[in-house]
Design a protein around this motif. Sequence first.
Motif, PDB file in Angstrom:
ATOM      1  N   MET A  24       0.831  -1.206   0.000  1.00 44.16           N
ATOM      2  CA  MET A  24       0.000   0.000   0.000  1.00 44.16           C
ATOM      3  C   MET A  24       0.862   1.250   0.000  1.00 44.16           C
ATOM      4  O   MET A  24       0.559   2.221  -0.703  1.00 44.16           O
ATOM      5  CB  MET A  24      -0.936  -0.002   1.208  1.00 44.16           C
ATOM      6  N   VAL A  25       1.918   1.252   0.776  1.00 40.97           N
ATOM      7  CA  VAL A  25       2.808   2.415   0.810  1.00 40.97           C
ATOM      8  C   VAL A  25       3.451   2.625  -0.557  1.00 40.97           C
ATOM      9  O   VAL A  25       3.549   3.759  -1.048  1.00 40.97           O
ATOM     10  CB  VAL A  25       3.871   2.252   1.924  1.00 40.97           C
ATOM     11  N   ALA A  26       3.857   1.538  -1.209  1.00 43.11           N
ATOM     12  CA  ALA A  26       4.476   1.652  -2.533  1.00 43.11           C
ATOM     13  C   ALA A  26       3.488   2.207  -3.556  1.00 43.11           C
ATOM     14  O   ALA A  26       3.846   3.060  -4.380  1.00 43.11           O
ATOM     15  CB  ALA A  26       5.004   0.294  -2.976  1.00 43.11           C
ATOM     16  N   VAL A  27       2.244   1.739  -3.509  1.00 43.04           N
ATOM     17  CA  VAL A  27       1.232   2.225  -4.457  1.00 43.04           C
ATOM     18  C   VAL A  27       0.899   3.687  -4.187  1.00 43.04           C
ATOM     19  O   VAL A  27       0.788   4.487  -5.118  1.00 43.04           O
ATOM     20  CB  VAL A  27      -0.033   1.341  -4.401  1.00 43.04           C
ATOM     21  N   TYR A  28       0.742   4.057  -2.922  1.00 43.25           N
ATOM     22  CA  TYR A  28       0.473   5.463  -2.600  1.00 43.25           C
ATOM     23  C   TYR A  28       1.618   6.351  -3.053  1.00 43.25           C
ATOM     24  O   TYR A  28       1.400   7.435  -3.585  1.00 43.25           O
ATOM     25  CB  TYR A  28       0.241   5.649  -1.104  1.00 43.25           C
ATOM     26  N   TYR A  29       2.829   5.909  -2.868  1.00 46.50           N
ATOM     27  CA  TYR A  29       3.983   6.699  -3.294  1.00 46.50           C
ATOM     28  C   TYR A  29       3.971   6.872  -4.816  1.00 46.50           C
ATOM     29  O   TYR A  29       4.213   7.956  -5.333  1.00 46.50           O
ATOM     30  CB  TYR A  29       5.279   6.027  -2.841  1.00 46.50           C
ATOM     31  N   MET A  30       3.649   5.787  -5.533  1.00 45.51           N
ATOM     32  CA  MET A  30       3.642   5.843  -6.991  1.00 45.51           C
ATOM     33  C   MET A  30       2.509   6.745  -7.496  1.00 45.51           C
ATOM     34  O   MET A  30       2.684   7.534  -8.421  1.00 45.51           O
ATOM     35  CB  MET A  30       3.472   4.437  -7.560  1.00 45.51           C
ATOM     36  N   ALA A  35       5.833  13.441 -10.243  1.00 36.87           N
ATOM     37  CA  ALA A  35       6.473  13.084 -11.508  1.00 36.87           C
ATOM     38  C   ALA A  35       5.631  12.104 -12.320  1.00 36.87           C
ATOM     39  O   ALA A  35       5.766  12.032 -13.543  1.00 36.87           O
ATOM     40  CB  ALA A  35       7.850  12.485 -11.243  1.00 36.87           C
ATOM     41  N   ASN A  36       4.746  11.358 -11.680  1.00 34.64           N
ATOM     42  CA  ASN A  36       3.918  10.384 -12.381  1.00 34.64           C
ATOM     43  C   ASN A  36       2.566  10.944 -12.797  1.00 34.64           C
ATOM     44  O   ASN A  36       1.751  10.224 -13.366  1.00 34.64           O
ATOM     45  CB  ASN A  36       3.694   9.154 -11.499  1.00 34.64           C
ATOM     46  N   LYS A  37       2.323  12.212 -12.534  1.00 34.74           N
ATOM     47  CA  LYS A  37       1.016  12.792 -12.811  1.00 34.74           C
ATOM     48  C   LYS A  37       0.674  12.749 -14.301  1.00 34.74           C
ATOM     49  O   LYS A  37      -0.438  12.394 -14.675  1.00 34.74           O
ATOM     50  CB  LYS A  37       0.958  14.235 -12.314  1.00 34.74           C
ATOM     51  N   ALA A  38       1.615  13.071 -15.166  1.00 38.83           N
ATOM     52  CA  ALA A  38       1.346  13.075 -16.604  1.00 38.83           C
ATOM     53  C   ALA A  38       1.007  11.679 -17.111  1.00 38.83           C
ATOM     54  O   ALA A  38       0.117  11.511 -17.952  1.00 38.83           O
ATOM     55  CB  ALA A  38       2.544  13.629 -17.348  1.00 38.83           C
ATOM     56  N   ALA A  39       1.687  10.676 -16.609  1.00 41.04           N
ATOM     57  CA  ALA A  39       1.419   9.305 -17.038  1.00 41.04           C
ATOM     58  C   ALA A  39       0.019   8.863 -16.633  1.00 41.04           C
ATOM     59  O   ALA A  39      -0.697   8.215 -17.410  1.00 41.04           O
ATOM     60  CB  ALA A  39       2.451   8.357 -16.449  1.00 41.04           C
ATOM     61  N   PHE A  40      -0.407   9.221 -15.438  1.00 37.42           N
ATOM     62  CA  PHE A  40      -1.744   8.836 -14.996  1.00 37.42           C
ATOM     63  C   PHE A  40      -2.813   9.682 -15.668  1.00 37.42           C
ATOM     64  O   PHE A  40      -3.901   9.188 -15.955  1.00 37.42           O
ATOM     65  CB  PHE A  40      -1.860   8.937 -13.476  1.00 37.42           C
TER      66      PHE A  40
END
Length: 60
Positions: A24-30, A35-40
């Motif tokens: 869960m921590v890894a997913v929340y971090y991702m 930096a991942n906003k454009a990809a999502f």
Amino acid sequence: MDIEAMSANDWLGVFFVLVSAIGMVAVYYMVFRPANKAAFESQRSMALDDEDHINVGEKR
């Protein structure tokens, strides 16, 4: 807390809780990393895109 009295099921439960918490921590971090906003954002309407017709045996 009596660690020596814990059974195998107790240790298995501890293991799964720790693995799920780390996941869960890894997913929340991702997800919340700027930096991942454009990809999502590029995948935002993926679930609503139904341009490709799926033939399910409908009569014409």
